[in-house]
Scaffold this active site. Structure first.
Site, PDB file in Angstrom:
ATOM      1  N   ARG A 286      -7.092  12.815   1.155  1.00 36.92           N
ATOM      2  CA  ARG A 286      -6.012  13.293   2.026  1.00 36.92           C
ATOM      3  C   ARG A 286      -4.629  12.810   1.589  1.00 36.92           C
ATOM      4  O   ARG A 286      -3.636  13.409   1.933  1.00 36.92           O
ATOM      5  CB  ARG A 286      -6.278  12.891   3.480  1.00 36.92           C
ATOM      6  CG  ARG A 286      -6.168  11.410   3.717  1.00 36.92           C
ATOM      7  CD  ARG A 286      -6.285  11.081   5.179  1.00 36.92           C
ATOM      8  NE  ARG A 286      -7.639  11.304   5.689  1.00 36.92           N
ATOM      9  CZ  ARG A 286      -8.097  10.733   6.801  1.00 36.92           C
ATOM     10  NH1 ARG A 286      -7.312   9.956   7.518  1.00 36.92           N
ATOM     11  NH2 ARG A 286      -9.324  10.935   7.212  1.00 36.92           N
ATOM     12  N   HIS A 287      -4.585  11.673   0.878  1.00 35.83           N
ATOM     13  CA  HIS A 287      -3.277  11.242   0.382  1.00 35.83           C
ATOM     14  C   HIS A 287      -3.348  10.898  -1.116  1.00 35.83           C
ATOM     15  O   HIS A 287      -2.915  11.677  -1.956  1.00 35.83           O
ATOM     16  CB  HIS A 287      -2.643  10.120   1.227  1.00 35.83           C
ATOM     17  CG  HIS A 287      -3.570   9.067   1.760  1.00 35.83           C
ATOM     18  ND1 HIS A 287      -4.452   8.386   0.981  1.00 35.83           N
ATOM     19  CD2 HIS A 287      -3.720   8.575   3.024  1.00 35.83           C
ATOM     20  CE1 HIS A 287      -5.099   7.518   1.709  1.00 35.83           C
ATOM     21  NE2 HIS A 287      -4.699   7.610   2.970  1.00 35.83           N
TER      22      HIS A 287
ATOM     23  N   THR B  62      -8.328   3.480   8.606  1.00 39.11           N
ATOM     24  CA  THR B  62      -9.564   2.696   8.675  1.00 39.11           C
ATOM     25  C   THR B  62      -9.661   2.004  10.033  1.00 39.11           C
ATOM     26  O   THR B  62      -8.784   1.221  10.398  1.00 39.11           O
ATOM     27  CB  THR B  62      -9.574   1.639   7.555  1.00 39.11           C
ATOM     28  OG1 THR B  62      -9.128   2.252   6.358  1.00 39.11           O
ATOM     29  CG2 THR B  62     -10.970   1.080   7.352  1.00 39.11           C
TER      30      THR B  62
ATOM     31  N   GLU C 185     -11.116  -9.248   3.320  1.00 40.81           N
ATOM     32  CA  GLU C 185      -9.834  -8.862   3.910  1.00 40.81           C
ATOM     33  C   GLU C 185     -10.075  -8.765   5.418  1.00 40.81           C
ATOM     34  O   GLU C 185     -10.935  -7.997   5.872  1.00 40.81           O
ATOM     35  CB  GLU C 185      -9.312  -7.533   3.369  1.00 40.81           C
ATOM     36  CG  GLU C 185      -7.947  -7.223   4.005  1.00 40.81           C
ATOM     37  CD  GLU C 185      -7.315  -5.924   3.539  1.00 40.81           C
ATOM     38  OE1 GLU C 185      -7.519  -5.542   2.365  1.00 40.81           O
ATOM     39  OE2 GLU C 185      -6.632  -5.296   4.363  1.00 40.81           O
TER      40      GLU C 185
ATOM     41  N   ARG D  76      -9.497   8.077  -0.729  1.00 37.01           N
ATOM     42  CA  ARG D  76     -10.450   8.487   0.307  1.00 37.01           C
ATOM     43  C   ARG D  76     -11.303   9.632  -0.203  1.00 37.01           C
ATOM     44  O   ARG D  76     -10.878  10.430  -1.045  1.00 37.01           O
ATOM     45  CB  ARG D  76      -9.715   8.908   1.581  1.00 37.01           C
ATOM     46  CG  ARG D  76      -8.974   7.771   2.261  1.00 37.01           C
ATOM     47  CD  ARG D  76      -8.401   8.213   3.585  1.00 37.01           C
ATOM     48  NE  ARG D  76      -9.419   8.350   4.582  1.00 37.01           N
ATOM     49  CZ  ARG D  76      -9.657   7.453   5.555  1.00 37.01           C
ATOM     50  NH1 ARG D  76      -8.905   6.382   5.677  1.00 37.01           N
ATOM     51  NH2 ARG D  76     -10.629   7.649   6.410  1.00 37.01           N
TER      52      ARG D  76
ATOM     53  N   ASN E  22       0.855  -1.185   0.000  1.00 37.11           N
ATOM     54  CA  ASN E  22       0.000   0.000   0.000  1.00 37.11           C
ATOM     55  C   ASN E  22       0.900   1.247   0.000  1.00 37.11           C
ATOM     56  O   ASN E  22       1.709   1.431   0.912  1.00 37.11           O
ATOM     57  CB  ASN E  22      -0.884  -0.049   1.257  1.00 37.11           C
ATOM     58  CG  ASN E  22      -1.794   1.156   1.376  1.00 37.11           C
ATOM     59  OD1 ASN E  22      -1.375   2.269   1.122  1.00 37.11           O
ATOM     60  ND2 ASN E  22      -3.026   0.931   1.793  1.00 37.11           N
TER      61      ASN E  22
ATOM     62  N   HIS F 163      -5.707   3.598  -1.385  1.00 37.93           N
ATOM     63  CA  HIS F 163      -7.023   3.935  -0.833  1.00 37.93           C
ATOM     64  C   HIS F 163      -7.366   5.347  -1.282  1.00 37.93           C
ATOM     65  O   HIS F 163      -6.745   6.311  -0.839  1.00 37.93           O
ATOM     66  CB  HIS F 163      -6.959   3.848   0.702  1.00 37.93           C
ATOM     67  CG  HIS F 163      -8.279   4.069   1.376  1.00 37.93           C
ATOM     68  ND1 HIS F 163      -8.458   3.877   2.733  1.00 37.93           N
ATOM     69  CD2 HIS F 163      -9.497   4.448   0.902  1.00 37.93           C
ATOM     70  CE1 HIS F 163      -9.713   4.131   3.052  1.00 37.93           C
ATOM     71  NE2 HIS F 163     -10.361   4.492   1.956  1.00 37.93           N
TER      72      HIS F 163
ATOM     73  N   GLU G 100      -8.780   0.436  -2.712  1.00 32.83           N
ATOM     74  CA  GLU G 100      -9.605   0.466  -1.486  1.00 32.83           C
ATOM     75  C   GLU G 100     -10.508   1.671  -1.567  1.00 32.83           C
ATOM     76  O   GLU G 100     -10.040   2.774  -1.903  1.00 32.83           O
ATOM     77  CB  GLU G 100      -8.722   0.657  -0.250  1.00 32.83           C
ATOM     78  CG  GLU G 100      -8.057  -0.563   0.260  1.00 32.83           C
ATOM     79  CD  GLU G 100      -7.197  -0.228   1.469  1.00 32.83           C
ATOM     80  OE1 GLU G 100      -7.422   0.803   2.130  1.00 32.83           O
ATOM     81  OE2 GLU G 100      -6.279  -0.992   1.731  1.00 32.83           O
TER      82      GLU G 100
ATOM     83  N   HIS H  56       1.020   6.222   1.893  1.00 36.25           N
ATOM     84  CA  HIS H  56       1.776   7.179   2.705  1.00 36.25           C
ATOM     85  C   HIS H  56       2.946   7.820   1.968  1.00 36.25           C
ATOM     86  O   HIS H  56       3.549   8.762   2.468  1.00 36.25           O
ATOM     87  CB  HIS H  56       2.163   6.544   4.038  1.00 36.25           C
ATOM     88  CG  HIS H  56       0.922   6.229   4.829  1.00 36.25           C
ATOM     89  ND1 HIS H  56      -0.003   7.206   5.145  1.00 36.25           N
ATOM     90  CD2 HIS H  56       0.410   5.063   5.288  1.00 36.25           C
ATOM     91  CE1 HIS H  56      -1.017   6.651   5.785  1.00 36.25           C
ATOM     92  NE2 HIS H  56      -0.791   5.349   5.884  1.00 36.25           N
TER      93      HIS H  56
ATOM     94  N   HIS I 282      -3.693  -4.483   7.972  1.00 34.61           N
ATOM     95  CA  HIS I 282      -3.848  -3.329   8.851  1.00 34.61           C
ATOM     96  C   HIS I 282      -2.937  -3.471  10.072  1.00 34.61           C
ATOM     97  O   HIS I 282      -3.081  -4.418  10.841  1.00 34.61           O
ATOM     98  CB  HIS I 282      -5.283  -3.098   9.322  1.00 34.61           C
ATOM     99  CG  HIS I 282      -5.555  -1.631   9.509  1.00 34.61           C
ATOM    100  ND1 HIS I 282      -5.057  -0.930  10.570  1.00 34.61           N
ATOM    101  CD2 HIS I 282      -6.202  -0.732   8.735  1.00 34.61           C
ATOM    102  CE1 HIS I 282      -5.410   0.334  10.440  1.00 34.61           C
ATOM    103  NE2 HIS I 282      -6.099   0.490   9.337  1.00 34.61           N
ATOM    104  N   GLY I 283      -2.005  -2.560  10.183  1.00 36.57           N
ATOM    105  CA  GLY I 283      -1.110  -2.531  11.340  1.00 36.57           C
ATOM    106  C   GLY I 283      -0.021  -3.591  11.323  1.00 36.57           C
ATOM    107  O   GLY I 283       0.714  -3.737  12.304  1.00 36.57           O
TER     108      GLY I 283
HETATM  109  N1  PXP Z   1      -6.043  -2.873   4.507  1.00 38.42           N
HETATM  110  C1  PXP Z   1      -6.959  -1.888   4.609  1.00 38.42           C
HETATM  111  C2  PXP Z   1      -8.376  -2.221   4.270  1.00 38.42           C
HETATM  112  C3  PXP Z   1      -6.602  -0.588   4.985  1.00 38.42           C
HETATM  113  O1  PXP Z   1      -7.541   0.375   5.078  1.00 38.42           O
HETATM  114  C4  PXP Z   1      -5.246  -0.309   5.235  1.00 38.42           C
HETATM  115  C5  PXP Z   1      -4.829   1.082   5.590  1.00 38.42           C
HETATM  116  O2  PXP Z   1      -5.002   1.898   4.486  1.00 38.42           O
HETATM  117  C6  PXP Z   1      -4.321  -1.363   5.101  1.00 38.42           C
HETATM  118  C7  PXP Z   1      -4.745  -2.636   4.761  1.00 38.42           C
HETATM  119  C8  PXP Z   1      -2.855  -1.157   5.339  1.00 38.42           C
HETATM  120  O3  PXP Z   1      -2.661  -0.868   6.695  1.00 38.42           O
HETATM  121  P1  PXP Z   1      -1.250  -0.389   7.180  1.00 38.42           P
HETATM  122  O4  PXP Z   1      -0.954   0.899   6.482  1.00 38.42           O
HETATM  123  O5  PXP Z   1      -1.413  -0.233   8.664  1.00 38.42           O
HETATM  124  O6  PXP Z   1      -0.256  -1.466   6.808  1.00 38.42           O
END
Ligand code: PXP
Length: 241
Positions: A49-50, A101, A151, A45, A7, A43, A70, A10, A190-191
């Site tokens: 924002r990004h 998210t 997911e 949004r 992803n 993503h 996303e 950032h 995520h995370g």
């Molecule tokens: N999956 C989804 C659905 C998300 O919204 C995000 C954050 O944009 C991620 C994965 C990736 O998460 P992270 O940036 O914490 O690795």
């Protein structure tokens, strides 16, 4: 072997800090692919924002692996997706005030609306995953409305330690096992970072991980090439556990 979709949101966060043209998520995506990324996730949004619309349109032309978009289940995003035709859409809940998210979709409550939304995308040849909290009930709802996959939200697992983390891991495992059994594509994200990926990567029912923040953060120090290669290495090592 589980795939890794990188992803690049950032990279765009840094660019948007100065409303500039660099760093460019399109360049980052190309480098990530060269170093083994199996897919690229962005993503788009509602508040932009990004990631910007321009990024999505260019990435559609440049990504050689798979582009995963996303997005929230809105009319505006449906129009973008039908025009861009990413390989895959992951539908996420979206709130303006959140930093990222925060939770999975409530598929049971919004089942009828989501079913229609998913079928518009599928009719256009786009695979659809729904982002859900780790819950077998949520998997059943996704299966019922015809999504291609899920997911699984790994944020609660990633944000804890000790016995709570173990129980979160078990919830992810149970959810992934059911998802695989129902024939759904099973993704997770995520995370996830370099310290917590091994355990979750050992769940062989997970087909793909979506990871952004930790990879882009590490890329600041070591470059995106090494950051992607190391995450791929850990996913492979986790699978062997
Ligand atoms: N999956 C989804 C659905 C998300 O919204 C995000 C954050 O944009 C991620 C994965 C990736 O998460 P992270 O940036 O914490 O690795």
């Amino acid at each position: 072997m589980a795939k890794l979709s990188v992803n690049v949101d950032h990279v765009a966060t840094v660019r948007q800090a100065r409303l500039s043209i660099e760093p460019d998520p399109v360049v980052a995506a190309a480098k990530a692919e060269l170093c083994g990324a199996d897919g690229i996730t962005v993503h788009l949004r509602e508040d932009r924002r990004h990631i910007q619309d321009r990024d999505v349109y260019i990435l559609r032309k440049t990504v050689k692996t798979e582009l995963n978009l996303e997005m929230a289940a809105t009319k505006e995003m449906l129009d973008v997706a039908l025009e861009v035709k990413p390989d895959m859409v992951t539908i996420v809940p979206e709130k303006r005030q959140e930093l990222t998210t925060e939770g999975g979709l409530d598929v049971k409550t919004h089942g009828d609306a989501l079913k229609k939304y998913v079928s518009h995308l599928k009719d256009a040849g786009i695979r659809v995953n729904l982002f859900i909290d780790p819950s077998p009930e949520a998997v059943k709802s996704c299966h019922r409305i015809g999504s291609d996959g899920v997911e699984i939200h790994t944020g609660a697992y990633a944000g804890t330690k000790g016995p709570v983390r173990e129980s979160e891991l078990k919830r992810i495992y149970d959810t992934a096992v059911l998802s695989r059994r129902l024939g759904l594509k099973t993704h997770a994200g995520h995370g996830l970072d370099y310290n917590n990926i091994l355990q979750v990567a050992s769940i062989s029912e997970i087909d793909e991980f979506a990871i952004g923040y930790s990879i882009i953060s590490r890329a600041l120090y070591v470059g995106i090439e090494d950051a992607v290669r190391e995450m791929k290495r850990l996913i492979t090592a986790g699978r062997g556990r």
